[in-house]
Every structure is written in structure tokens, then in C-alpha cells.
Scaffold this motif. Sequence first.
Motif, PDB file in Angstrom:
ATOM      1  N   GLU A 162       0.856  -1.189   0.000  1.00  0.00           N
ATOM      2  CA  GLU A 162       0.000   0.000   0.000  1.00  0.00           C
ATOM      3  C   GLU A 162       0.892   1.239   0.000  1.00  0.00           C
ATOM      4  O   GLU A 162       1.891   1.284   0.713  1.00  0.00           O
ATOM      5  N   LEU A 163       0.528   2.221  -0.799  1.00  0.00           N
ATOM      6  CA  LEU A 163       1.242   3.486  -0.815  1.00  0.00           C
ATOM      7  C   LEU A 163       0.414   4.522  -0.082  1.00  0.00           C
ATOM      8  O   LEU A 163      -0.755   4.733  -0.393  1.00  0.00           O
ATOM      9  N   ARG A 164       1.014   5.147   0.915  1.00  0.00           N
ATOM     10  CA  ARG A 164       0.357   6.217   1.664  1.00  0.00           C
ATOM     11  C   ARG A 164       1.102   7.515   1.364  1.00  0.00           C
ATOM     12  O   ARG A 164       2.265   7.666   1.696  1.00  0.00           O
ATOM     13  N   THR A 165       0.415   8.444   0.719  1.00  0.00           N
ATOM     14  CA  THR A 165       1.001   9.739   0.396  1.00  0.00           C
ATOM     15  C   THR A 165       0.886  10.654   1.599  1.00  0.00           C
ATOM     16  O   THR A 165      -0.194  10.813   2.162  1.00  0.00           O
ATOM     17  N   LEU A 166       2.010  11.250   1.982  1.00  0.00           N
ATOM     18  CA  LEU A 166       2.042  12.179   3.104  1.00  0.00           C
ATOM     19  C   LEU A 166       2.115  13.589   2.518  1.00  0.00           C
ATOM     20  O   LEU A 166       3.195  14.113   2.240  1.00  0.00           O
ATOM     21  N   GLU A 167       0.965  14.153   2.315  1.00  0.00           N
ATOM     22  CA  GLU A 167       0.833  15.446   1.631  1.00  0.00           C
ATOM     23  C   GLU A 167       1.596  16.549   2.367  1.00  0.00           C
ATOM     24  O   GLU A 167       1.398  16.770   3.558  1.00  0.00           O
ATOM     25  N   GLY A 168       2.493  17.202   1.625  1.00  0.00           N
ATOM     26  CA  GLY A 168       3.236  18.330   2.168  1.00  0.00           C
ATOM     27  C   GLY A 168       4.419  17.962   3.048  1.00  0.00           C
ATOM     28  O   GLY A 168       5.159  18.839   3.479  1.00  0.00           O
ATOM     29  N   HIS A 169       4.613  16.674   3.311  1.00  0.00           N
ATOM     30  CA  HIS A 169       5.732  16.249   4.154  1.00  0.00           C
ATOM     31  C   HIS A 169       6.993  16.111   3.321  1.00  0.00           C
ATOM     32  O   HIS A 169       6.949  15.835   2.128  1.00  0.00           O
ATOM     33  N   GLY A 170       8.140  16.288   3.984  1.00  0.00           N
ATOM     34  CA  GLY A 170       9.434  16.126   3.348  1.00  0.00           C
ATOM     35  C   GLY A 170       9.976  14.725   3.553  1.00  0.00           C
ATOM     36  O   GLY A 170       9.221  13.776   3.797  1.00  0.00           O
ATOM     37  N   HIS A 171      11.287  14.619   3.502  1.00  0.00           N
ATOM     38  CA  HIS A 171      11.933  13.312   3.582  1.00  0.00           C
ATOM     39  C   HIS A 171      11.874  12.698   4.981  1.00  0.00           C
ATOM     40  O   HIS A 171      11.881  11.479   5.123  1.00  0.00           O
ATOM     41  N   SER A 172      11.803  13.516   6.003  1.00  0.00           N
ATOM     42  CA  SER A 172      11.919  13.006   7.376  1.00  0.00           C
ATOM     43  C   SER A 172      10.735  13.387   8.265  1.00  0.00           C
ATOM     44  O   SER A 172      10.883  14.146   9.216  1.00  0.00           O
ATOM     45  N   PRO A 173       9.550  12.845   7.995  1.00  0.00           N
ATOM     46  CA  PRO A 173       8.403  13.181   8.846  1.00  0.00           C
ATOM     47  C   PRO A 173       8.569  12.719  10.290  1.00  0.00           C
ATOM     48  O   PRO A 173       7.877  13.194  11.173  1.00  0.00           O
ATOM     49  N   LEU A 174       9.536  11.841  10.534  1.00  0.00           N
ATOM     50  CA  LEU A 174       9.788  11.388  11.909  1.00  0.00           C
ATOM     51  C   LEU A 174      10.286  12.523  12.791  1.00  0.00           C
ATOM     52  O   LEU A 174      10.115  12.479  14.004  1.00  0.00           O
ATOM     53  N   LEU A 175      10.893  13.546  12.187  1.00  0.00           N
ATOM     54  CA  LEU A 175      11.432  14.652  12.971  1.00  0.00           C
ATOM     55  C   LEU A 175      10.366  15.630  13.450  1.00  0.00           C
ATOM     56  O   LEU A 175      10.438  16.132  14.564  1.00  0.00           O
ATOM     57  N   ASP A 176       9.386  15.937  12.585  1.00  0.00           N
ATOM     58  CA  ASP A 176       8.398  16.941  12.970  1.00  0.00           C
ATOM     59  C   ASP A 176       7.027  16.359  13.267  1.00  0.00           C
ATOM     60  O   ASP A 176       6.226  16.983  13.949  1.00  0.00           O
ATOM     61  N   HIS A 177       6.743  15.167  12.798  1.00  0.00           N
ATOM     62  CA  HIS A 177       5.450  14.521  13.063  1.00  0.00           C
ATOM     63  C   HIS A 177       5.648  13.047  13.458  1.00  0.00           C
ATOM     64  O   HIS A 177       5.141  12.140  12.801  1.00  0.00           O
ATOM     65  N   PRO A 178       6.385  12.811  14.550  1.00  0.00           N
ATOM     66  CA  PRO A 178       6.616  11.416  14.954  1.00  0.00           C
ATOM     67  C   PRO A 178       5.329  10.675  15.279  1.00  0.00           C
ATOM     68  O   PRO A 178       5.243   9.462  15.085  1.00  0.00           O
ATOM     69  N   GLU A 179       4.316  11.412  15.741  1.00  0.00           N
ATOM     70  CA  GLU A 179       3.048  10.741  16.063  1.00  0.00           C
ATOM     71  C   GLU A 179       2.388  10.170  14.811  1.00  0.00           C
ATOM     72  O   GLU A 179       1.757   9.118  14.864  1.00  0.00           O
ATOM     73  N   LEU A 180       2.541  10.841  13.671  1.00  0.00           N
ATOM     74  CA  LEU A 180       1.997  10.336  12.409  1.00  0.00           C
ATOM     75  C   LEU A 180       2.665   9.018  12.039  1.00  0.00           C
ATOM     76  O   LEU A 180       2.001   8.048  11.679  1.00  0.00           O
ATOM     77  N   VAL A 181       3.967   8.971  12.148  1.00  0.00           N
ATOM     78  CA  VAL A 181       4.705   7.758  11.814  1.00  0.00           C
ATOM     79  C   VAL A 181       4.363   6.645  12.805  1.00  0.00           C
ATOM     80  O   VAL A 181       4.169   5.490  12.414  1.00  0.00           O
ATOM     81  N   ALA A 182       4.227   6.974  14.067  1.00  0.00           N
ATOM     82  CA  ALA A 182       3.829   5.977  15.070  1.00  0.00           C
ATOM     83  C   ALA A 182       2.437   5.431  14.767  1.00  0.00           C
ATOM     84  O   ALA A 182       2.199   4.215  14.870  1.00  0.00           O
ATOM     85  N   GLU A 183       1.521   6.302  14.366  1.00  0.00           N
ATOM     86  CA  GLU A 183       0.171   5.859  14.006  1.00  0.00           C
ATOM     87  C   GLU A 183       0.207   4.899  12.817  1.00  0.00           C
ATOM     88  O   GLU A 183      -0.514   3.884  12.803  1.00  0.00           O
ATOM     89  N   LEU A 184       1.034   5.192  11.821  1.00  0.00           N
ATOM     90  CA  LEU A 184       1.161   4.306  10.665  1.00  0.00           C
ATOM     91  C   LEU A 184       1.677   2.937  11.101  1.00  0.00           C
ATOM     92  O   LEU A 184       1.174   1.900  10.658  1.00  0.00           O
ATOM     93  N   ALA A 185       2.682   2.928  11.968  1.00  0.00           N
ATOM     94  CA  ALA A 185       3.248   1.670  12.441  1.00  0.00           C
ATOM     95  C   ALA A 185       2.224   0.878  13.251  1.00  0.00           C
ATOM     96  O   ALA A 185       2.082  -0.345  13.057  1.00  0.00           O
ATOM     97  N   LEU A 186       1.513   1.548  14.129  1.00  0.00           N
ATOM     98  CA  LEU A 186       0.515   0.860  14.951  1.00  0.00           C
ATOM     99  C   LEU A 186      -0.641   0.351  14.102  1.00  0.00           C
ATOM    100  O   LEU A 186      -1.163  -0.740  14.332  1.00  0.00           O
ATOM    101  N   GLU A 187      -1.034   1.126  13.110  1.00  0.00           N
ATOM    102  CA  GLU A 187      -2.104   0.714  12.202  1.00  0.00           C
ATOM    103  C   GLU A 187      -1.684  -0.540  11.446  1.00  0.00           C
ATOM    104  O   GLU A 187      -2.452  -1.497  11.334  1.00  0.00           O
ATOM    105  N   ARG A 188      -0.460  -0.555  10.929  1.00  0.00           N
ATOM    106  CA  ARG A 188       0.031  -1.685  10.162  1.00  0.00           C
ATOM    107  C   ARG A 188       0.174  -2.914  11.060  1.00  0.00           C
ATOM    108  O   ARG A 188      -0.135  -4.033  10.656  1.00  0.00           O
ATOM    109  N   ALA A 189       0.631  -2.718  12.282  1.00  0.00           N
ATOM    110  CA  ALA A 189       0.867  -3.844  13.200  1.00  0.00           C
ATOM    111  C   ALA A 189      -0.437  -4.357  13.808  1.00  0.00           C
ATOM    112  O   ALA A 189      -0.454  -5.406  14.429  1.00  0.00           O
ATOM    113  N   GLY A 190      -1.529  -3.600  13.614  1.00  0.00           N
ATOM    114  CA  GLY A 190      -2.808  -4.034  14.155  1.00  0.00           C
ATOM    115  C   GLY A 190      -2.903  -3.832  15.633  1.00  0.00           C
ATOM    116  O   GLY A 190      -3.639  -4.495  16.333  1.00  0.00           O
TER     117      GLY A 190
END
Length: 190
Positions: A162-190
Motif C-alpha cells: 500500500e502506498l500512503r502519500t504524506l501530503e506536504g511532508h518532506g523526507h523526514s516526517p519522523l522529525l516533525d510529526h513522529p506521532e503520524l509515523v507511530a500511528e502508521l506503524a501501529l495501524e500496520r501492526a494491528g
Amino acid sequence: LGIDRAHLLGHSMGGWIALELARRGRAIDVVAVAPVGGATPAEARASKLALTASRAAARVVLPVVGTITRRPRLRRIALRGSVKDPDLVDPAALETSIRYLARSVGHDKLLPDVAGPGDLIDNNRVGFGRIDCPVLIAWGTDDGVLSYDAAPRVAEAIPGAELRTLEGHGHSPLLDHPELVAELALERAG
């Protein structure tokens, strides 16, 4: 550690490593944020330029890096193409990242893999075709290091990815939006 398989999340080269582990059957599932691979030769050259320039800049500013990371205007310049909102990036974390980049002993050895003679996806298409765990490719549309145009090519190389487009984000969303990346990981892991 005796871990046979795990939920994996990787960013950039770490995303590539997570996909490689999935290819080897070591992943339960994968979230790969802007993973290396899928670039055209022109995109690979642009990535190499961006990475080379970042490394050179990190070395130049090393003596005054703390001053740069604590000043919002300078932080915005330093993070262009990397994050969506530089004001959300922790100055101390950014300073540590810049110091690591400036002193990295492996940086120059990795460049050929990012911008080398062969595309990582095309060179591994058969192996990636055998990945059988759930894979989420997340990629910022404003990535200043690895072109977002590579995102669909990476996702298409992996069955069911699955491709998830992160609109307006740069190369490192972990730096400014770590909660977004954590949500993606938790969603994928169920």
C-alpha cells in the motif's frame, strides 16, 4: 536476541533494510518511510547531489551547529525538503542529527547505493516479488532527498503493498510529526 520475525519500521536507507528483511522472511509487516530504491537515473543523481550538499553543509556548520538549530529561521533553512514544519523539530535532536551526519564514516560508502549505476528495486525485483507480508510505503510529496515520483514504483514492486502519500511532508516526517509515523506503524501492526 532470538527474534525470528518482527514488525519493522524503517526510514530512507532503514526503509530499504526493512524491505530487505521482509524479502528474507524476517518481517511480520513493514512500514517503509521514503525508502531508498525506485529512482530513475536522473532522480538518483538529484538524490546524490542533495545528500552530498547536506553532508558538506553539516561539516561546515559543525562549529556553530547549536546556534543554527536553536534559531527558527536558520532551522527552517537547514530543514528545507526534510520536514513539513521545522518549528516542531526539537533543536537538540536536530543538533545531534547534524553532528552525526558531519562525522559519519559510512556516508560516502552509501552514496553509490542511493545513486549508483543500478536501481535497487529493478536489481531486486524477483526477490521483492516474493515479499508476502503486509507492506506500507509512506512518502512525503515534498521530499527533498528522494523524489516522491519513485514512491509508486517502489510500491508496485511489492505484491499487495500500500502506498500512503504524506501530503506536504518532506523526507523526514519522523522529525516533525513522529506521532503520524507511530500511528502508521501501529495501524500496520494491528
